[in-house]
Scaffold this motif. Structure first.
Motif, PDB file in Angstrom:
ATOM      1  N   MET A   1      29.621  48.680  35.840  1.00 43.13           N
ATOM      2  CA  MET A   1      30.485  47.633  36.304  1.00 43.13           C
ATOM      3  C   MET A   1      31.062  46.870  35.118  1.00 43.13           C
ATOM      4  SD  MET A   1      30.558  45.581  39.711  1.00 43.13           S
ATOM      5  CE  MET A   1      29.768  46.639  40.818  1.00 43.13           C
ATOM      6  N   ALA A   2      32.343  46.633  35.113  1.00 45.70           N
ATOM      7  CA  ALA A   2      33.000  45.900  34.029  1.00 45.70           C
ATOM      8  C   ALA A   2      33.132  44.430  34.403  1.00 45.70           C
ATOM      9  CB  ALA A   2      34.374  46.487  33.754  1.00 45.70           C
ATOM     10  N   LYS A   3      32.946  43.590  33.427  1.00 46.81           N
ATOM     11  CA  LYS A   3      33.176  42.155  33.591  1.00 46.81           C
ATOM     12  C   LYS A   3      34.630  41.907  33.209  1.00 46.81           C
ATOM     13  CE  LYS A   3      31.636  37.833  31.522  1.00 46.81           C
ATOM     14  NZ  LYS A   3      30.579  37.294  30.623  1.00 46.81           N
ATOM     15  N   VAL A   4      35.453  41.471  34.172  1.00 44.39           N
ATOM     16  CA  VAL A   4      36.873  41.252  33.945  1.00 44.39           C
ATOM     17  C   VAL A   4      37.110  39.757  33.774  1.00 44.39           C
ATOM     18  CG1 VAL A   4      39.192  41.521  34.886  1.00 44.39           C
ATOM     19  CG2 VAL A   4      37.460  43.278  35.316  1.00 44.39           C
ATOM     20  N   LEU A   5      37.803  39.402  32.697  1.00 45.06           N
ATOM     21  CA  LEU A   5      38.141  38.011  32.409  1.00 45.06           C
ATOM     22  C   LEU A   5      39.654  37.863  32.383  1.00 45.06           C
ATOM     23  CD1 LEU A   5      35.699  37.449  29.405  1.00 45.06           C
ATOM     24  CD2 LEU A   5      35.325  36.823  31.793  1.00 45.06           C
ATOM     25  N   LEU A   6      40.144  36.822  33.034  1.00 43.33           N
ATOM     26  CA  LEU A   6      41.569  36.502  33.006  1.00 43.33           C
ATOM     27  C   LEU A   6      41.742  35.149  32.336  1.00 43.33           C
ATOM     28  CD1 LEU A   6      42.597  37.379  36.680  1.00 43.33           C
ATOM     29  CD2 LEU A   6      42.754  38.845  34.661  1.00 43.33           C
ATOM     30  N   PHE A   7      42.782  35.017  31.530  1.00 45.66           N
ATOM     31  CA  PHE A   7      43.029  33.772  30.823  1.00 45.66           C
ATOM     32  C   PHE A   7      44.413  33.228  31.151  1.00 45.66           C
ATOM     33  CE2 PHE A   7      39.703  35.816  28.417  1.00 45.66           C
ATOM     34  CZ  PHE A   7      38.846  34.768  28.148  1.00 45.66           C
ATOM     35  N   GLY A   8      44.573  31.921  30.984  1.00 41.17           N
ATOM     36  CA  GLY A   8      45.863  31.254  31.143  1.00 41.17           C
ATOM     37  C   GLY A   8      46.483  31.474  32.504  1.00 41.17           C
ATOM     38  N   ARG A   9      47.769  31.758  32.488  1.00 40.80           N
ATOM     39  CA  ARG A   9      48.500  31.897  33.743  1.00 40.80           C
ATOM     40  C   ARG A   9      48.050  33.092  34.564  1.00 40.80           C
ATOM     41  NH1 ARG A   9      51.930  35.418  34.402  1.00 40.80           N
ATOM     42  NH2 ARG A   9      53.935  36.021  33.754  1.00 40.80           N
ATOM     43  N   LEU A  10      47.418  34.084  33.928  1.00 45.10           N
ATOM     44  CA  LEU A  10      46.886  35.224  34.683  1.00 45.10           C
ATOM     45  C   LEU A  10      45.793  34.762  35.641  1.00 45.10           C
ATOM     46  CD1 LEU A  10      46.707  37.844  31.791  1.00 45.10           C
ATOM     47  CD2 LEU A  10      48.518  37.582  33.512  1.00 45.10           C
ATOM     48  N   ALA A  11      44.920  33.884  35.171  1.00 40.62           N
ATOM     49  CA  ALA A  11      43.868  33.322  36.033  1.00 40.62           C
ATOM     50  C   ALA A  11      44.479  32.452  37.121  1.00 40.62           C
ATOM     51  CB  ALA A  11      42.870  32.524  35.197  1.00 40.62           C
ATOM     52  N   ASP A  12      45.537  31.713  36.778  1.00 39.33           N
ATOM     53  CA  ASP A  12      46.210  30.869  37.770  1.00 39.33           C
ATOM     54  C   ASP A  12      46.804  31.720  38.891  1.00 39.33           C
ATOM     55  OD1 ASP A  12      45.585  28.653  36.214  1.00 39.33           O
ATOM     56  OD2 ASP A  12      47.577  28.536  35.297  1.00 39.33           O
ATOM     57  N   ILE A  13      47.441  32.819  38.541  1.00 37.57           N
ATOM     58  CA  ILE A  13      48.048  33.705  39.535  1.00 37.57           C
ATOM     59  C   ILE A  13      46.979  34.317  40.435  1.00 37.57           C
ATOM     60  CG2 ILE A  13      49.249  35.929  39.815  1.00 37.57           C
ATOM     61  CD1 ILE A  13      50.869  35.119  37.267  1.00 37.57           C
ATOM     62  N   ALA A  14      45.885  34.789  39.833  1.00 37.53           N
ATOM     63  CA  ALA A  14      44.825  35.475  40.590  1.00 37.53           C
ATOM     64  C   ALA A  14      43.970  34.520  41.409  1.00 37.53           C
ATOM     65  CB  ALA A  14      43.942  36.269  39.636  1.00 37.53           C
ATOM     66  N   GLY A  15      43.813  33.292  40.904  1.00 39.12           N
ATOM     67  CA  GLY A  15      42.923  32.348  41.584  1.00 39.12           C
ATOM     68  C   GLY A  15      41.461  32.544  41.204  1.00 39.12           C
ATOM     69  N   TRP A  16      41.223  33.307  40.169  1.00 39.51           N
ATOM     70  CA  TRP A  16      39.864  33.513  39.648  1.00 39.51           C
ATOM     71  C   TRP A  16      39.951  33.766  38.151  1.00 39.51           C
ATOM     72  CZ3 TRP A  16      39.166  38.410  37.546  1.00 39.51           C
ATOM     73  CH2 TRP A  16      40.000  39.433  38.021  1.00 39.51           C
ATOM     74  N   ARG A  17      38.842  33.535  37.460  1.00 36.95           N
ATOM     75  CA  ARG A  17      38.797  33.716  36.008  1.00 36.95           C
ATOM     76  C   ARG A  17      37.888  34.869  35.596  1.00 36.95           C
ATOM     77  NH1 ARG A  17      36.387  32.692  31.349  1.00 36.95           N
ATOM     78  NH2 ARG A  17      37.484  31.756  29.628  1.00 36.95           N
ATOM     79  N   GLU A  18      36.867  35.129  36.386  1.00 37.20           N
ATOM     80  CA  GLU A  18      35.890  36.167  36.036  1.00 37.20           C
ATOM     81  C   GLU A  18      35.467  36.903  37.294  1.00 37.20           C
ATOM     82  OE1 GLU A  18      31.324  36.221  34.448  1.00 37.20           O
ATOM     83  OE2 GLU A  18      32.698  34.823  33.466  1.00 37.20           O
ATOM     84  N   ARG A  19      35.335  38.226  37.158  1.00 38.48           N
ATOM     85  CA  ARG A  19      34.943  39.058  38.303  1.00 38.48           C
ATOM     86  C   ARG A  19      34.323  40.350  37.787  1.00 38.48           C
ATOM     87  NH1 ARG A  19      39.255  39.512  42.919  1.00 38.48           N
ATOM     88  NH2 ARG A  19      38.347  37.482  43.287  1.00 38.48           N
ATOM     89  N   GLN A  20      33.416  40.917  38.534  1.00 37.09           N
ATOM     90  CA  GLN A  20      32.813  42.222  38.239  1.00 37.09           C
ATOM     91  C   GLN A  20      33.588  43.283  39.025  1.00 37.09           C
ATOM     92  OE1 GLN A  20      30.109  42.881  36.170  1.00 37.09           O
ATOM     93  NE2 GLN A  20      30.091  40.724  35.597  1.00 37.09           N
ATOM     94  N   VAL A  21      34.019  44.339  38.330  1.00 35.17           N
ATOM     95  CA  VAL A  21      34.791  45.403  38.969  1.00 35.17           C
ATOM     96  C   VAL A  21      34.263  46.747  38.482  1.00 35.17           C
ATOM     97  CG1 VAL A  21      37.081  46.409  39.281  1.00 35.17           C
ATOM     98  CG2 VAL A  21      36.845  43.927  39.078  1.00 35.17           C
ATOM     99  N   GLU A  22      34.061  47.658  39.406  1.00 37.10           N
ATOM    100  CA  GLU A  22      33.614  49.011  39.078  1.00 37.10           C
ATOM    101  C   GLU A  22      34.828  49.864  38.732  1.00 37.10           C
ATOM    102  OE1 GLU A  22      31.035  51.859  38.203  1.00 37.10           O
ATOM    103  OE2 GLU A  22      30.330  50.002  39.091  1.00 37.10           O
TER     104      GLU A  22
END
Length: 79
Positions: A1-22
């Motif tokens: 499982m990968a730990k996915v991190l979003l920063f700046g406006r990417l996190a704003d668009i997604a509505g989350w900053r960190e998530r686990q994704v296979e």
């Protein structure tokens, strides 16, 4: 499982900053994120967005090891 991190406006668009994704590859991870949220997929495909895997900037596709950290970085601005 990968730990996915979003920063700046990417996190704003997604509505989350960190998530686990296979996902075994970066390309598959991008596809999965895009399928789940087309607005995020469009933002991730935008010019200037960089990707770091385990704190190293990567270009193109790469295999993701178990426990990989994948950070999507928005375009930088400054002066």
């Amino acid at each position: 499982m990968a730990k996915v991190l979003l920063f700046g406006r990417l996190a704003d668009i997604a509505g989350w900053r960190e998530r686990q994704v296979e996902s075994p590859f970066l390309s598959a991870l991008r596809s999965r994120l895009s399928d789940d949220d087309p607005r995020l997929g469009e933002a991730l495909a935008a010019s200037g967005v960089q990707v770091a895997v385990d704190q190293m900037i990567v270009r193109g596709d790469t295999a993701l090891n178990a426990g990989a950290e994948v950070a999507f970085l928005p375009p930088m601005s400054g002066g």
